[in-house]
Motif scaffolding. Structure first.
Motif: not given
Lengths: 282, 285
Positions: A69, A87, A113
């Motif tokens: 991430e 997420d 994303k």
């Protein structure tokens, strides 16, 4: 249709806990952006407690998820509740599937994303900077000019009541919809249609703001034989607002090509000093 | 003076916090200068100054990590000096514009410091050390806030006399060129916003918005004053009115787009089968 939508937005106790935690944590997204990752590090920071809960504290799975991430990330912070809670829901799916021994492609999380951050930034900035703030200022300004305390208070409310509602419901939607639904919405064109609508609204408002907020008037006058030549009135008779439009478009072309706002700033600064000294503006 | 410096320091740090926390837009001069005025004991002055500075900086936008000019910092210092020294709005502007530019440079510098910390964050995760990762994040957060607090505090405590002398000494042309700069500056923010939203196929909407903002006068047909009906041209369309029109146009675009994509989704399978049928017929003949 609407009934199923309502059903979808309903939260049970655990879900409400997760969503409200995300709602509060996501408020911090814009802090400490860097040139290389923009919001990437803080995005990781705000996800960490959720990963701890899903994968367990200090487990390998936790660090794997977190290290995935920390990549470059940049979106309108108000819209990020949607991405971040989506997420979380995909990470939960990942955990559930891997526990059952099935395969979940974690790269699909990063892919989604990345696919969402650009269009959502467009939507967010179009709504916040060119509509919400402008309307709130329009309502509050005349009150404030009279020194009325209601001015700043109204400004606060007109921006932030919708702001917090948008933030809450996008977070709920992201969490409940899940990756499948979003991929479907992106494929079917619903998402693209909404993005386009927001871009249209944003562009109209940006154009209107160019006309009304960028003021550039020349005071240049020349005495000819027996009449005075006033440059500004000539320009106005061609088209009002021609110079502001030209300046904005030149800066736009420059920033699009070189992306150096600080240089553009210094150029504007120097330009205004020179024009004032030459008595062309001021 | 110490109290004033503490207040300004607090307001600067608070503005920097609220600027990023929750995209509340409360770091705009219209709000934050009013808060400053209330804390400094000049509430009415603060609200009015906030409105006037907002008017000057209306088009200045910062977006994502890009801050074309730090109008928050400029407005707070400009207004603070104006209120503490009891000077006029012109001197507040003459200070606010250059300070907002220096503020941008300061911000770029801070962002460089933060960028230099990025590898450390990554290292902590590689070393499986979440505690240090978390601590470093909090450290940079508080470091950032503290820097702005100290900036506000020190500038007021050390700079007030100097600024007072400066305001007295500002030549006319500097004040004029700062006003000119403040009217052109919004172009940078708007150009950034434009860059974000720009698509070639949607470009006409930008010019439509410009036209709505620049050209539209309307006749208020009937205003009755003292028994006489007059027709007075009002000023240009307000942005709230343009937003209303903009919403309608955007709604039309969304609906057309949805219809389009629905058609496409329905047609693709049927089309391909009918094509197959046709070609089969053709070959059967």
């Amino acid at each position: 249709m609407t009934d199923t939508n309502k059903e979808m937005m309903k939260l049970n106790k655990d879900e409400r806990k997760i969503v409200s935690k995300m709602f509060w944590r996501n408020q911090f997204l814009m802090f400490c952006t860097s040139y290389t990752k923009q919001q990437g590090i803080t995005y990781g920071w705000l996800m960490a407690p959720f990963f701890q809960k899903i994968y367990g504290k200090d487990t390998d799975a936790f660090y794997d998820a977190l290290s995935r991430e920390l990549d470059f990330f940049n979106t309108a912070p108000a819209m990020n509740g949607f991405i971040a809670s989506l997420d979380v829901s995909m990470q939960e799916e990942n955990k559930a599937l891997t526990d059952r021994g099935e395969f979940f492609d974690v790269t699909s999380i990063t892919a989604l994303k990345t696919a969402l951050m650009g269009p959502l930034a467009g939507i967010g900035y179009a709504i916040y900077l060119s509509v919400l703030r402008v309307i709130a200022t329009g309502i509050a300004l005349s009150l404030s000019q009279q020194g009325n305390i209601l001015g700043p208070i109204l400004f606060l409310l007109v921006v932030n009541v919708p702001n917090m509602l948008i933030r809450w419901f996008t977070t709920v939607l992201g969490y409940k919809a899940g990756g499948q639904f979003i991929s479907e919405a992106m494929r079917s064109g619903t998402f693209a249609a909404i993005t386009k609508g927001c871009a249209v609204l944003g562009l109209i408002m940006t154009g209107a703001m160019t006309a009304q907020f960028v003021t550039f008037k020349t005071t240049f006058e020349a005495k000819l034989a027996n009449s005075t030549f006033n440059l500004q009135s000539v320009i106005d008779s061609i088209m009002p607002g021609l110079l502001p439009l030209a300046i904005t478009l030149i800066l736009f072309a420059y920033l699009k090509k070189y992306n150096r706002p600080v240089r553009a700033l210094i150029a504007v600064f120097l330009l205004s000093i020179i024009l004032t000294l030459l008595k062309i503006a001021g | 003076m110490l109290m004033n410096a503490l207040i300004v320091g607090f307001v600067v740090a608070f503005a920097k916090f609220i600027d990023w926390w929750g995209s509340t837009q409360l770091s705009r001069p219209i709000f934050i200068v009013a808060v400053l005025g209330i804390l400094l004991g000049h509430p009415t002055e603060g609200i009015i100054l906030g409105a006037q500075l907002e008017l000057i900086f209306l088009g200045n936008i910062s977006m994502g990590g890009v801050m074309p000019s730090d109008i928050t910092l400029g407005s707070i210092f400009g207004a603070a000096f104006a209120m503490i020294l009891g000077s006029n709005l012109e001197s507040a502007i003459a200070l606010a514009v250059p300070i907002s530019m220096l503020g941008t440079l300061l911000y770029s510098l801070m962002k460089m410091v933060i960028t230099s910390l990025v590898p450390r964050f990554e290292k902590h995760i590689r070393d499986r050390n979440y505690k240090s990762f978390n601590r470093l994040w909090h450290l940079q957060f508080w470091g950032f806030e503290l820097t702005y607090f100290l900036l506000g505090f020190l500038v007021i405590i050390a700079g007030t006399d100097a600024v007072n002398a400066l305001i007295q000494a500002i030549p006319d042309w500097v004040q004029k060129s700062m006003t000119v700069a403040s009217t052109i500056l919004p172009a940078i923010g708007l150009a950034l916003l434009l860059k974000m939203l720009w698509q070639k196929s949607l470009a006409p909407y930008y010019f439509l918005g410009f036209g709505l903002g620049a050209f539209f006068f309307y006749q208020k047909a009937t205003t009755v004053t003292k028994g006489v009906v007059t027709a007075q041209p009002t000023n240009i369309l307000s942005l709230v009115q343009i937003a209303f029109i903009g919403f309608i146009i955007a709604a039309l675009v969304v609906m057309a787009e949805l219809k389009n994509s629905k058609k496409k989704n329905e047609h693709i399978p049927t089309n391909s089968t009918s094509m197959d049928d046709e070609s089969e017929d053709f070959f059967n003949d």
